[in-house]
Design an enzyme around this catalytic site. Structure first.
Site: not given
Lengths: 253, 421
Positions: A76, A198, A226
């Site tokens: 991320s 996502d 995610h």
């Protein structure tokens, strides 16, 4: 091999992934300041108003541990933090594994980030408004866990124990960041791991990252959501190994 | 059987909470009627979609970044506050529980999600948060007030201390002024005596007349001037004391004539002299001076006349008294001068020994009398104490340490004293 967690968790999110590489590599796990078991007192409002502050920490950790020509695995927002660190200290990493990366979350003219500006502000408002419901819910979740004795008390207590104020600031820095211009300056080879469906980093964003990086591979995972490192660790590990095998087998940290 | 299944389905569909089942891939397989009604959608609309698709944007992000990982790592989460989005775009605050159901081999079968309507609770929480915020604000304001209050008090105290210091300085200057005025006045009188005596002397000398009385007058004026400078020196504690063993009774007796004349017709002098009084080692002139000073003060306190008593006694100051009054315990000779005058207030009593303190008018008192007495007594290792009551009178007691002289000397002195008496 240095693993960096993203917004919302701590190094525990690598627990299904890192053991697969422990034989071949020296594994470095850490919590960003303000997350997990980090020293909350080390949190400096000024330093962490941009992702560069977090990148500086990664550089400091690697220099302390004499990491050079290593592999950075970032999830991320930490995918971009690692990219920034690699630009500032190119000797640290030969490879970047970027899981669900996004250089900018807010749409901008031709660019699709996945969120409108209004949506991001709704998120930030939610953080401001829902402080109590959120933190109480987390306390309940984290403390009351009698059904899973295999998770140690220590783990339960530290997992996701983010300070609410710091979490707020981290969210603000993350979701308002725009590091698109940095992508072209990355010299390390990169693997972009993109999840299906996502909501945080949509496929268009992953494709953009892949396209802007000078040297990158792109893998679209079957996994949805995610966090493929948690929901589909086997697929994640396999994609990483495939990528590494295409590289010089002599390379070690 | 069919009745039982209907019953269960009714329980599922019309439960007071939302039920959603999702497969291992997170896709919804079943939602109950309650949930569908809350969101204003058909039950079929949920199938194949994910729970987080129905959350607001913040909920989606938090679901992905926090609760999905949590679910994967500990198999459940409880009472998470999230906002669902209804078909018409409005928000529904909910509390969400989710738990993974696994088979015997540990494989994930499905996820059960239970949703509680939290509209009321969220409202209470918001009110509580607002109440807490306003309480915190009020507290902050109060602290600010307290902080500035301390500052204001510190400023006021400092100002007060400054003005008190200024007042003390002014009082000192006033006292110095009074003293200077008094001294100037006294000296002027003495010089006038000397000058006029010299003037007359000059004239009489020219005529060849008797000049002895003018020489005596000039001598007297000069002597009084010298005595005044002596008093000033005593006040500055620079006088040289020449202590000698002496009997206070004898001294008082010797002074009584002079005292009577000084006190005038309206004040009656009485002496109460103790038998077998110890002797003291002290400066005779200084003690005389002290008694004289006290007697004059006593006289001035009795403008309408009255009785002045000079008393002597042997006295023992014990440990307790000594500790309280900062004086060495032991045997003392006490000389008390008591009047039946106006008395002193406690304020006046507290300042009575201060240099320059006087209750007399300008030019009348120097404010040095009692201070001089005090200086002498302390210099002699003694103690002095005032007892006074308004309208009743004042008694000032001087304690001088007992002198343990040779018996022979004492006998000799006593005999001498008896002869004189």
């Amino acid at each position: 091999m240095v693993f960096a967690h993203g917004f919302g968790c701590d190094q525990n999110m690598w627990r299904f992934v890192w053991p697969a590489f422990a034989e071949e590599y020296r594994i470095v796990l850490f919590d960003h300041v303000g997350c997990g078991g980090s020293d909350l007192k080390a949190y400096d409002v000024g330093k962490y108003t941009s992702l560069e502050g977090y990148a500086d920490d990664i550089i400091a950790i690697c220099r302390e541990l004499d990491v050079t020509h290593g592999i950075f695995v970032g999830h991320s927002v930490s995918a971009m933090i690692g990219a920034i660190a690699s630009i500032q200290a190119p000797e640290l990493f030969d490879d970047l594994v970027m899981i669900g990366p996004s250089p900018r979350y807010i749409d901008d003219q031709e660019y699709t980030g996945g969120f409108s500006e209004a949506q991001i502000h709704e998120l930030l408002d939610f953080l401001d408004d829902n402080h109590m419901g959120w933190s109480q819910a987390m306390a309940t979740v984290i403390m009351g866990n009698p059904d899973r004795p295999e998770l140690s008390e220590e783990l339960i207590n530290s997992f996701c124990m983010t300070d609410p104020e710091i979490a707020k600031r981290f969210a603000r820095v993350t979701f308002l960041s725009d590091n698109r211009a940095d992508l072209a300056r990355v010299t390390a080879r990169a693997l972009v791991l993109q999840c299906s469906e996502d909501v945080i980093a949509p496929q268009a964003v992953g494709a953009y990252v892949h396209q802007r990086l000078p040297d990158s591979a792109f893998v679209l995972l079957q996994a949805t959501g995610h966090c493929p490192n948690l929901s589909a660790p086997e697929e994640t590990i396999s994609a990483m190994k495939t990528f590494f095998e295409a590289r010089d087998p002599e390379r070690r940290i | 059987m069919s009745q039982g299944i209907d019953d269960l389905e009714d329980l599922f569909d019309n439960a007071p909470c939302g039920y959603v089942s999702a497969g291992p891939d997170g896709r919804i397989t079943k939602a109950n009627r309650t949930f569908a009604t809350w969101l204003g959608r058909e039950r079929s609309e949920f199938v194949g979609r994910r729970f987080q698709d129905f959350l607001n944007i913040a909920g989606k992000i938090y679901y992905e970044t926090h609760f999905a990982p949590l679910m994967r790592m500990q198999g459940f989460f409880n009472e998470v506050a999230l906002d669902l989005v209804r078909a018409d775009g409005s928000r529904l605050p909910v509390l969400v529980n989710a738990v993974e159901r696994r088979d015997e081999k540990g494989a994930l079968r499905f996820v059960r999600i239970t949703i509680f309507n939290a509209s009321d609770r969220r409202r209470y929480e918001r009110e509580l948060l607002e109440a807490r915020r306003s309480a915190e604000n009020a507290n902050a304001e109060l602290q600010e007030l307290n902080r500035t209050l301390e500052e204001r008090i510190a400023e006021a105290v400092e100002a007060r201390m400054k003005s008190e210091a200024a007042l003390r300085q002014a009082q000192k200057l006033e006292a110095v002024g009074q003293l200077t005025g008094g001294i100037a006045h006294d000296f002027n009188n003495m010089l006038a005596v000397i000058l006029s005596a010299l003037n007359l002397l000059e004239r009489r000398l020219a005529k060849g007349e008797d000049i002895s009385q003018y020489i005596a007058a000039a001598n007297d004026g000069a002597s009084r001037a010298a005595a005044l400078t002596q008093r000033l020196l005593a006040f500055s504690r620079q006088q040289t004391l020449a202590p000698e063993p002496l009997y206070a009774n004898q001294m008082v007796a010797e002074m009584s004539d002079l005292l009577r004349r000084t006190l005038g017709g309206t004040v009656r002098l009485e002496t109460v002299l103790a038998g077998g009084l110890w002797q003291v080692l002290t400066d005779k002139n200084a003690l005389e001076n002290a008694i004289f000073n006290l007697a004059i003060n006593a006289r001035d306190a009795m403008p309408q006349g009255g009785r002045l008593t000079i008393e002597t006694a042997n006295s023992h100051l014990d440990e307790a008294y000594g500790a309280e009054h900062d004086v060495k315990p032991g045997q003392y000779v006490m000389v008390a001068v008591t009047d039946t005058g106006t008395g002193m207030t406690s304020d006046v009593m507290a300042k009575a020994f201060d240099p320059f303190f006087t209750t007399k008018g300008p030019g009348k008192g120097t404010g040095l009398g009692l201070s001089q007495v005090f200086g002498f007594v302390k210099q002699s290792g003694g103690h002095i104490k005032i007892y006074s009551e308004i309208g009743q009178g004042t008694s000032i007691k001087i304690y001088l340490p007992r002198y343990y002289g040779a018996a022979e000397t004492r006998k000799h002195l006593e005999a001498k004293a008896r002869r004189r008496a």
